[in-house]
Design an enzyme around this catalytic site. Structure first.
Site, short mmCIF file in Angstrom:
data_model
loop_
_atom_site.label_atom_id
_atom_site.label_comp_id
_atom_site.label_asym_id
_atom_site.label_seq_id
_atom_site.Cartn_x
_atom_site.Cartn_y
_atom_site.Cartn_z
N GLY A 374 0.86 -1.29 -0.15
CA GLY A 374 0.21 0.23 -0.26
C GLY A 374 1.36 1.34 0.12
O GLY A 374 2.10 1.51 -0.07
N GLY A 379 -0.30 2.31 7.44
CA GLY A 379 -0.01 2.10 8.78
C GLY A 379 0.23 0.11 8.39
O GLY A 379 0.06 -0.30 8.76
N SER A 697 -8.99 4.03 -18.27
CA SER A 697 -10.57 4.58 -17.36
C SER A 697 -11.45 5.93 -18.55
O SER A 697 -12.70 5.39 -17.95
CB SER A 697 -10.10 4.24 -16.85
OG SER A 697 -9.31 5.55 -16.01
N LYS A 740 -12.62 5.68 -6.34
CA LYS A 740 -13.60 6.95 -7.91
C LYS A 740 -14.93 7.15 -7.15
O LYS A 740 -15.66 8.56 -7.22
CB LYS A 740 -13.83 6.16 -9.01
CG LYS A 740 -11.94 6.13 -9.60
CD LYS A 740 -12.23 5.64 -10.51
CE LYS A 740 -11.01 5.25 -11.57
NZ LYS A 740 -11.21 4.98 -12.94
#
Length: 810
Positions: A374, A379, A697, A740
């Site tokens: 990530g 975290g 996209s 999104k």
């Protein structure tokens, strides 16, 4: 009868009587003496090079003042010695080491100070024996003087302990009396002027007389020193005797201490043997340790090898061979701990609880290799600590960022000086148990160079089928890592495929706005209040203010900048309270937020207020969350070219071409004249041109903008859309749907068009987001136009001929 004694080498043998000069400091060289010299002065080096290049003969002359770095011709003695250069070696520091052998005394007629070195012209040969009336008388006198000089020198050697007795026979065997005098002079501690005096005395008889004079003088000094020493030694009183006895006692105690150290070393080795047998090592490791202990017993205690063996045994004994912590199998307690430490992250919490559930049924479960991927600040590292708490394991961490050396993982072999085990075994030894949670941080930041590939070394560590027999290069014995729970973290999946294959990847997407709000209220604000010394009730910050901080002062996937901004507010609140003691509570509101954090740093996209022709709101994904993306299209008279601006990447430019092809292929259905594309240019622009943009996209958004501008039909302002388009007009799935949709909700969008294949991903979208948005899954571009345009365009009639019968297919 006249007689002249000449040495084997004579000036008359040479073709010329001039030589380059090498000035000497604090040294006088005699004939037949071989001496090494270190030369550093440029002129001296030039003189040596000239001599080497000609006949290897050089004139050695002592300078009167040894401290003079650049002697002139007046600073040199007029008598020197012609020497042969035996060997010349240039040193790395620029100096020269030269080995010379003295040949014959010479008298200098004159010196010539040339630019590169000093040159000397010599006088004719000077006789070494003066004219005497009787040759026999001269020979007897020289023999008597030489015998006397040798006898005095023998006494000098007995008194002067620095000169070995072995040189006396060799000196006595010298038949040449002049050479004998020169050789004795070499061993005497004479001043420079005294040595030069002997060199300048060409006559052998006079030379021996001068030498005898110096010998007698030094003998008198030595005998006087001996008398003084004897007298002082006899006058030692009782206090001095006590001092000597005390010194002897110190030496005795020191020797006794060494014996005690040897005895204590034996006791220590016995204790080591007991520790090895009680440590719980496997048979292989125990046999290796006992063999090393046996070698240690045979080594001297102070030797370097014993230190290496002792360090090796210490490392083996420091490892936890059987020490374990009790794993927490209480699922409800583990879930409570995970929820206390982190908000959200349901997938990861569920995976940890699954692991604990299976472990409660199975005695030994191979530890899972989790890889948390990530963006920064979400975290990942703190989650590793939370997992350790939830499972009841001890926590240890190793950062792999910038690691290039394989030895960081596997250690160095013991053949290297200062070798140590790798960081894996080092951390296991430090944590003290064999089943900790081991966090390998930044696993995607490893590099590779000539020292090896650390990612390849990790393959064995992170393979549950192999890490039960992990072998460190330093320890050279197998260690069981199968009880260790490994957790790795990475920002991206740019990890070597073999290593990635061994890990279970769990993606941590960026926090939503609601998640950041809850994290700030539950974790950050209480922690920062305490860190800044604020009491409960002294500051009031509403949810709306926190949302404004998130929207206008941070742009990140995690919460680090949010923590910094809240901390900045608290610091200013503390300052204001101290400056105004009567103030009991300070309320931070949206209207005065700029007083604490300054002007707004960022803005987020909002829905347009009016329907526009040729303008569509698309949805984009970034590393810091979702964004609204405005797409504009315009037409103008031209030659049918298409213009694309806004710093779009290759994939996005191809999406524009595909969208234009879809619009042209449906031009008749859309009511667009076929020749319109030949006589008009089309411009597609995505604002904020300084920011690079890429990805497929936005395909349906671009196609909708093109159709809107070509047909003149406005697009609903409260609609946003995302999806890739094909040439047939099919809408393909996209990624980052959660981010999104959150961006659409934040920007005031009411309707969102998504690909039909992404409908399954709606299960992961928070319910409040789905309630606030009306989501329309579509499969074809025609469905998009039906939803987004104010009305559908009228088809272009095929021809003006009368219509045919009803049976004709349309």
């Amino acid at each position: 009868m006249k007689r002249k004694l000449l040495s084997p080498f004579t000036i008359s043998d040479q073709e010329k009587l001039d030589y380059p000069v090498l000035p000497l400091r604090d040294v006088v060289i005699y004939p037949d003496i071989v001496v090494p010299l270190f030369i550093g002065r440029p002129k001296s080096i030039n003189a040596l090079e000239h001599a080497v290049n000609t006949n290897k003969l050089i004139l050695l002359v002592a300078q009167k003042d040894p401290k003079n770095e650049d002697p002139s011709i007046t600073d040199l003695y007029s008598v020197g010695i012609v020497a042969t250069i035996l060997q010349l070696l240039k040193l790395p520091d620029g100096n020269v080491k030269v080995l010379v052998e003295g040949k014959e005394r010479v008298q200098v007629a004159r010196f010539l100070d040339l630019p590169k070195y000093i040159f000397a012209e010599l006088e004719p040969k000077i006789p070494t024996i003066a004219e005497e009336t009787s040759e026999k008388t001269t020979a007897h006198r020289i023999n008597a003087l030489s015998n006397s000089a040798f006898a005095l020198f023998s006494q000098f050697v007995k008194l002067e302990k620095k000169i070995p007795d072995e040189i006396l026979p060799s000196i006595n065997d010298i038949e040449d009396k002049g050479k004998l005098a020169d050789t004795i002079a070499v061993y005497l501690p004479l001043k420079l002027s005294e040595k030069q005096k002997i060199l300048e005395t060409f006559d052998i008889r006079k030379r021996l007389e001068v030498l005898i004079k110096y010998l007698k003088s030094h003998l008198e000094v030595l005998e006087l020193q001996k008398k003084i020493s004897t007298s002082v030694r006899g006058q030692i009183d009782k206090d001095q005797q006590r001092y000597y006895l005390r010194e002897q006692m110190k030496v005795i105690k020191k020797e006794l201490g060494k014996l005690d150290e040897i005895e204590s070393m034996g006791d220590e080795l016995k204790a080591l043997e007991k520790q090895i047998k009680k440590s719980g090592m496997p048979e292989e490791a125990q046999a290796k340790a006992l063999a090393e202990l046996k070698k240690l017993r045979m080594m001297p205690p102070m030797s370097a090898e014993s230190t290496v063996s002792r360090n090796y045994l210490d490392w083996l004994l420091q490892l936890p061979w059987k020490q374990k912590t009790k794993i927490n199998k209480d699922l409800s307690k583990a879930e409570k701990i995970l929820n206390q430490d982190h908000y959200g992250l349901e997938k990861i919490k569920e995976r940890i609880l699954e692991y604990l559930a299976v472990q409660s049924r199975v005695e030994k479960l191979k530890g899972p290799i989790l890889c948390l991927v990530g963006p920064p600040g979400v975290g990942k590292t703190s989650l590793g600590q939370s997992i350790a708490r939830a499972t009841g394991r001890k926590f240890t961490r190793m950062s792999l960022g910038g690691v290039r050396d394989e030895a960081e993982i596997r250690g160095h072999r013991r053949t290297y000086i200062g070798s140590l085990p790798g960081k894996i075994m080092h951390n296991i030894s430090k944590v003290g148990v064999k089943n900790p949670l081991f966090l390998l941080d930044e696993v995607d930041k490893m590099a590779m160079d000539f020292r090896g590939d650390p990612s390849s070394a990790l393959l064995e560590v992170l393979d549950p089928e192999q890490n039960a027999t992990f072998n460190d290069h330093y320890l050279e014995v197998d260690y069981d890592l199968s009880d260790v729970m490994f957790v790795t973290t990475a920002n991206t999946l740019e990890i070597p495929p073999p290593l990635l294959d061994r890990m279970e990847v769990i993606h941590l997407s960026g926090y939503t706005e609601d998640e950041k709000l809850n994290i700030a209220k539950r974790y950050l604000m209480p922690k920062l209040r305490k860190a800044n010394g604020l009491k409960t009730g002294e500051v009031k910050i509403s949810d709306g203010v926190v949302r404004d901080i998130i929207r206008y002062y941070t742009r990140e996937a995690g919460g680090r900048n949010l923590e910094r901004e809240i901390s900045k507010i608290y610091r200013k609140v503390v300052k204001n309270i101290l400056l105004n003691p009567k103030t009991k509570q300070i309320s931070v509101q949206s209207k005065n937020l700029e007083d604490y954090l300054g002007v707004r740093k960022y803005h987020f996209g909002k829905a347009e207020e009016k329907d526009q022709i040729g303008q569509v709101t698309g949805l984009a994904w970034t590393e810091v969350g979702g964004e609204l993306l405005t797409i504009e299209a315009a037409t103008m008279p031209g030659k049918g070219t298409s213009i694309i601006t806004g710093q779009l990447g290759e994939v996005m430019q191809e999406s524009v071409q595909a969208a234009l092809t879809v619009a042209r292929s449906r031009s008749e259905k859309l009511g667009i004249h076929p020749k319109f594309f030949e006589k008009n240019d089309i411009h597609v622009h995505v604002p904020e041109g300084a920011i690079p943009k890429d990805g497929p996209s936005a395909g349906i958004a671009m196609c909708t903008a093109l159709v809107s501008v070509l047909t003149g039909i406005p697009v609903h302002a409260n609609f946003a859309m995302t999806g890739e388009i094909t040439l047939r007009g099919e809408v393909l799935p996209i990624g980052g749907l959660k981010e999104k949709l959150l961006a659409a909700r934040r920007g005031g969008i009411e309707h969102v068009i998504i690909p039909q294949e992404n409908e399954k991903d709606l299960k992961e979208i928070p319910k409040n987001v789905q309630e606030d948005l009306k989501i329309h899954p579509v499969r074809w571009i025609d469905e998009v136009w039906k939803l987004a345009l104010e009305h559908l365009p009228k088809p272009q009639p095929k021809s003006r001929q009368p219509q045919k019968g009803p049976k004709e297919k349309r």
